[in-house]
Design a protein around this motif. Structure first.
Motif, PDB file in Angstrom:
ATOM      1  N   CYS A 124     -53.664   1.689  86.197  1.00  0.00           N
ATOM      2  CA  CYS A 124     -52.827   0.559  86.588  1.00  0.00           C
ATOM      3  C   CYS A 124     -51.492   0.612  85.835  1.00  0.00           C
ATOM      4  O   CYS A 124     -51.391   1.190  84.750  1.00  0.00           O
ATOM      5  CB  CYS A 124     -53.527  -0.758  86.264  1.00  0.00           C
ATOM      6  N   SER A 125     -50.484  -0.023  86.412  1.00  0.00           N
ATOM      7  CA  SER A 125     -49.169  -0.127  85.780  1.00  0.00           C
ATOM      8  C   SER A 125     -48.525  -1.416  86.272  1.00  0.00           C
ATOM      9  O   SER A 125     -49.063  -2.097  87.150  1.00  0.00           O
ATOM     10  CB  SER A 125     -48.309   1.097  86.116  1.00  0.00           C
ATOM     11  N   ILE A 126     -47.371  -1.752  85.699  1.00  0.00           N
ATOM     12  CA  ILE A 126     -46.767  -3.049  85.983  1.00  0.00           C
ATOM     13  C   ILE A 126     -45.404  -2.889  86.646  1.00  0.00           C
ATOM     14  O   ILE A 126     -44.473  -2.323  86.054  1.00  0.00           O
ATOM     15  CB  ILE A 126     -46.618  -3.891  84.703  1.00  0.00           C
ATOM     16  N   HIS A 127     -45.313  -3.372  87.874  1.00  0.00           N
ATOM     17  CA  HIS A 127     -44.025  -3.504  88.554  1.00  0.00           C
ATOM     18  C   HIS A 127     -43.394  -4.785  88.011  1.00  0.00           C
ATOM     19  O   HIS A 127     -43.854  -5.887  88.303  1.00  0.00           O
ATOM     20  CB  HIS A 127     -44.245  -3.609  90.061  1.00  0.00           C
ATOM     21  N   GLY A 128     -42.384  -4.646  87.175  1.00  0.00           N
ATOM     22  CA  GLY A 128     -41.828  -5.830  86.538  1.00  0.00           C
ATOM     23  C   GLY A 128     -40.443  -5.599  85.990  1.00  0.00           C
ATOM     24  O   GLY A 128     -39.885  -4.488  86.044  1.00  0.00           O
ATOM     25  N   ALA A 129     -39.889  -6.658  85.444  1.00  0.00           N
ATOM     26  CA  ALA A 129     -38.503  -6.668  84.990  1.00  0.00           C
ATOM     27  C   ALA A 129     -38.277  -5.716  83.815  1.00  0.00           C
ATOM     28  O   ALA A 129     -39.165  -5.499  82.982  1.00  0.00           O
ATOM     29  CB  ALA A 129     -38.094  -8.085  84.602  1.00  0.00           C
ATOM     30  N   PHE A 144     -39.164 -12.477  82.230  1.00  0.00           N
ATOM     31  CA  PHE A 144     -39.559 -11.971  80.914  1.00  0.00           C
ATOM     32  C   PHE A 144     -40.824 -12.661  80.423  1.00  0.00           C
ATOM     33  O   PHE A 144     -41.771 -12.000  79.961  1.00  0.00           O
ATOM     34  CB  PHE A 144     -38.427 -12.178  79.908  1.00  0.00           C
ATOM     35  N   ASP A 145     -40.839 -13.985  80.503  1.00  0.00           N
ATOM     36  CA  ASP A 145     -42.004 -14.735  80.012  1.00  0.00           C
ATOM     37  C   ASP A 145     -43.281 -14.301  80.719  1.00  0.00           C
ATOM     38  O   ASP A 145     -44.329 -14.109  80.080  1.00  0.00           O
ATOM     39  CB  ASP A 145     -41.788 -16.234  80.207  1.00  0.00           C
ATOM     40  N   LYS A 146     -43.204 -14.127  82.048  1.00  0.00           N
ATOM     41  CA  LYS A 146     -44.390 -13.733  82.802  1.00  0.00           C
ATOM     42  C   LYS A 146     -44.785 -12.285  82.493  1.00  0.00           C
ATOM     43  O   LYS A 146     -45.979 -11.941  82.516  1.00  0.00           O
ATOM     44  CB  LYS A 146     -44.143 -13.912  84.292  1.00  0.00           C
ATOM     45  N   THR A 152     -50.012  -9.188  77.671  1.00  0.00           N
ATOM     46  CA  THR A 152     -50.962  -9.687  76.674  1.00  0.00           C
ATOM     47  C   THR A 152     -52.237 -10.247  77.301  1.00  0.00           C
ATOM     48  O   THR A 152     -53.028 -10.922  76.632  1.00  0.00           O
ATOM     49  CB  THR A 152     -50.296 -10.759  75.782  1.00  0.00           C
ATOM     50  N   GLY A 153     -52.428  -9.984  78.589  1.00  0.00           N
ATOM     51  CA  GLY A 153     -53.684 -10.338  79.238  1.00  0.00           C
ATOM     52  C   GLY A 153     -53.780 -11.758  79.734  1.00  0.00           C
ATOM     53  O   GLY A 153     -54.883 -12.256  79.987  1.00  0.00           O
ATOM     54  N   LYS A 154     -52.648 -12.423  79.907  1.00  0.00           N
ATOM     55  CA  LYS A 154     -52.659 -13.821  80.354  1.00  0.00           C
ATOM     56  C   LYS A 154     -52.084 -13.961  81.763  1.00  0.00           C
ATOM     57  O   LYS A 154     -51.543 -15.001  82.128  1.00  0.00           O
ATOM     58  CB  LYS A 154     -51.877 -14.698  79.386  1.00  0.00           C
ATOM     59  N   HIS A 155     -52.166 -12.909  82.556  1.00  0.00           N
ATOM     60  CA  HIS A 155     -51.591 -12.909  83.898  1.00  0.00           C
ATOM     61  C   HIS A 155     -52.247 -13.980  84.762  1.00  0.00           C
ATOM     62  O   HIS A 155     -53.469 -14.107  84.786  1.00  0.00           O
ATOM     63  CB  HIS A 155     -51.796 -11.531  84.538  1.00  0.00           C
ATOM     64  N   SER A 156     -51.436 -14.769  85.440  1.00  0.00           N
ATOM     65  CA  SER A 156     -51.944 -15.867  86.263  1.00  0.00           C
ATOM     66  C   SER A 156     -51.589 -15.649  87.727  1.00  0.00           C
ATOM     67  O   SER A 156     -50.763 -14.795  88.066  1.00  0.00           O
ATOM     68  CB  SER A 156     -51.367 -17.201  85.780  1.00  0.00           C
ATOM     69  N   LEU A 278     -41.187 -11.400  89.255  1.00  0.00           N
ATOM     70  CA  LEU A 278     -42.412 -11.609  88.508  1.00  0.00           C
ATOM     71  C   LEU A 278     -43.280 -10.345  88.518  1.00  0.00           C
ATOM     72  O   LEU A 278     -43.243  -9.561  89.463  1.00  0.00           O
ATOM     73  CB  LEU A 278     -43.190 -12.791  89.101  1.00  0.00           C
ATOM     74  N   PRO A 279     -44.051 -10.139  87.456  1.00  0.00           N
ATOM     75  CA  PRO A 279     -44.807  -8.886  87.319  1.00  0.00           C
ATOM     76  C   PRO A 279     -45.979  -8.784  88.282  1.00  0.00           C
ATOM     77  O   PRO A 279     -46.673  -9.773  88.563  1.00  0.00           O
ATOM     78  CB  PRO A 279     -45.293  -8.926  85.862  1.00  0.00           C
ATOM     79  N   LEU A 280     -46.207  -7.570  88.758  1.00  0.00           N
ATOM     80  CA  LEU A 280     -47.334  -7.237  89.618  1.00  0.00           C
ATOM     81  C   LEU A 280     -48.098  -6.090  88.981  1.00  0.00           C
ATOM     82  O   LEU A 280     -47.491  -5.101  88.551  1.00  0.00           O
ATOM     83  CB  LEU A 280     -46.848  -6.817  91.009  1.00  0.00           C
ATOM     84  N   VAL A 281     -49.409  -6.207  88.934  1.00  0.00           N
ATOM     85  CA  VAL A 281     -50.228  -5.159  88.325  1.00  0.00           C
ATOM     86  C   VAL A 281     -50.681  -4.201  89.430  1.00  0.00           C
ATOM     87  O   VAL A 281     -51.663  -4.457  90.142  1.00  0.00           O
ATOM     88  CB  VAL A 281     -51.437  -5.752  87.579  1.00  0.00           C
ATOM     89  N   PHE A 282     -49.943  -3.119  89.574  1.00  0.00           N
ATOM     90  CA  PHE A 282     -50.277  -2.121  90.583  1.00  0.00           C
ATOM     91  C   PHE A 282     -51.589  -1.427  90.208  1.00  0.00           C
ATOM     92  O   PHE A 282     -51.849  -1.110  89.048  1.00  0.00           O
ATOM     93  CB  PHE A 282     -49.172  -1.081  90.702  1.00  0.00           C
ATOM     94  N   GLY A 283     -52.404  -1.185  91.223  1.00  0.00           N
ATOM     95  CA  GLY A 283     -53.684  -0.520  91.022  1.00  0.00           C
ATOM     96  C   GLY A 283     -54.834  -1.477  90.816  1.00  0.00           C
ATOM     97  O   GLY A 283     -55.990  -1.102  91.020  1.00  0.00           O
TER      98      GLY A 283
END
Length: 300
Positions: A124-129, A144-146, A152-156, A278-283
């Motif tokens: 997995c990887s993160i499509h983000g800012a 940035f905050d998201k 840190t594992g707090k993705h909502s 906002l960040p997306l967790v690809f995979g």
């Protein structure tokens, strides 16, 4: 797919520039903001070099990226910017050490190439800012905050207002995709997107509408749109038209290309070349719910 460990205080983040030339003044405050969160931040040796339009030579960009991938104490690699250039490096990356000590890769736009390589390897990887988007009016942005929450594992879950072209439904699948033009450029390569059964996210910047239409119909002809689990459309920013108008907007072009299929579709998702990226967790596996009032995307 495998998720790397989430970050904790004092963990190491490396900043690399695998693509376009970086303007130091545009990212330095964002890099410093990462340090202020309590992380150890190391900037690659060649991030602020340049070679024509690239951030340093191919070899030096590769050296910085490889050093970050190999570092057993690094927990995240954040790309300084997109632009163009990652495709010149991607087949020369050695992931032997990375497989033993996986870490998050963060970026968007041209970094789609590197996301594709990691997905191919099962990570997995993160499509983000990226750092140039971490501050606005001297305040941390929501993007940035998201991103910090995700690292840190707090993705909502992300909730999106309704759009008149949304298609209602509920679905689950792995989230894949990125910048549409980059995905199109990977067709016919070992890194072409694997879309069957997956939720596809796409976004783009400054494309001509006729070219967007070409891309979408090419993907359709290649069978990449038929068996999706769902489709998410991020920002389609600063799209261009010819003197003789194409006759459809970007959302209309996309709807036309997928009109024969029946999976849920969400437009105006807050990700891409837009302020609210906002960040997306690809995979990772996600659930997408779309109805007449809203759309919700959450990891499962």
């Amino acid at each position: 797919m495998l998720k790397p460990d989430f970050l904790q205080a004092e963990d190491r983040i490396r900043i690399v520039a695998p693509a376009g030339k970086v303007v130091k003044e545009k990212i330095l405050d964002g890099v410093n903001l990462l340090s202020q969160q309590g992380f150890e931040v190391i900037t690659g040796d060649h991030v602020f070099n340049y070679c024509f339009q690239f951030a340093a030579t191919d070899q030096n960009r590769l050296n910085d990226l490889q050093q970050a991938l190999d570092d057993p104490h690094c927990k995240a690699i954040i790309c300084a910017r997109g632009g163009y250039g990652a495709i010149r490096l991607v087949d020369r990356i050695d992931l032997t050490a990375f497989r033993k000590h996986p870490k998050w890769l963060v970026g968007f736009s041209d970094i789609t190439v590197l996301h594709a390589r990691l997905q191919q390897e099962g990570f997995c990887s993160i499509h983000g800012a990226m750092p140039g988007f971490y501050l606005k009016d001297n305040q941390p942005t929501e993007s940035f905050d998201k991103l910090i929450e995700t690292l840190t594992g707090k993705h909502s879950a992300i909730t999106v207002s309704s759009h008149p072209l949304n298609r209602a439904g509920q679905t689950s699948g792995s989230l894949v995709g990125g910048n549409l033009s980059i995905l199109y450029s990977l067709m016919g390569t070992p890194l072409e997107p694997k879309t069957d059964g997956n939720i596809l996210f796409i976004e783009d910047l400054s494309e001509y509408l006729y070219h967007l239409d070409r891309i979408m119909h090419s993907l359709k002809l290649a069978g990449k749109l038929k068996n999706l689990s769902g489709l998410i459309l991020g920002g389609f920013t600063e799209m261009k038209d010819n003197d003789s108008p194409f006759g459809q907007t970007a959302p209309e072009i996309i709807c036309d290309a997928v009109k024969d299929y029946h999976y849920p579709i969400c437009f105006d998702f807050p990700a891409g070349h837009i302020d609210r990226n906002l960040p997306l967790v690809f995979g990772a596996k996600h659930h997408l719910s779309v109805d007449i009032e809203m759309a919700v995307l959450e990891t499962i």
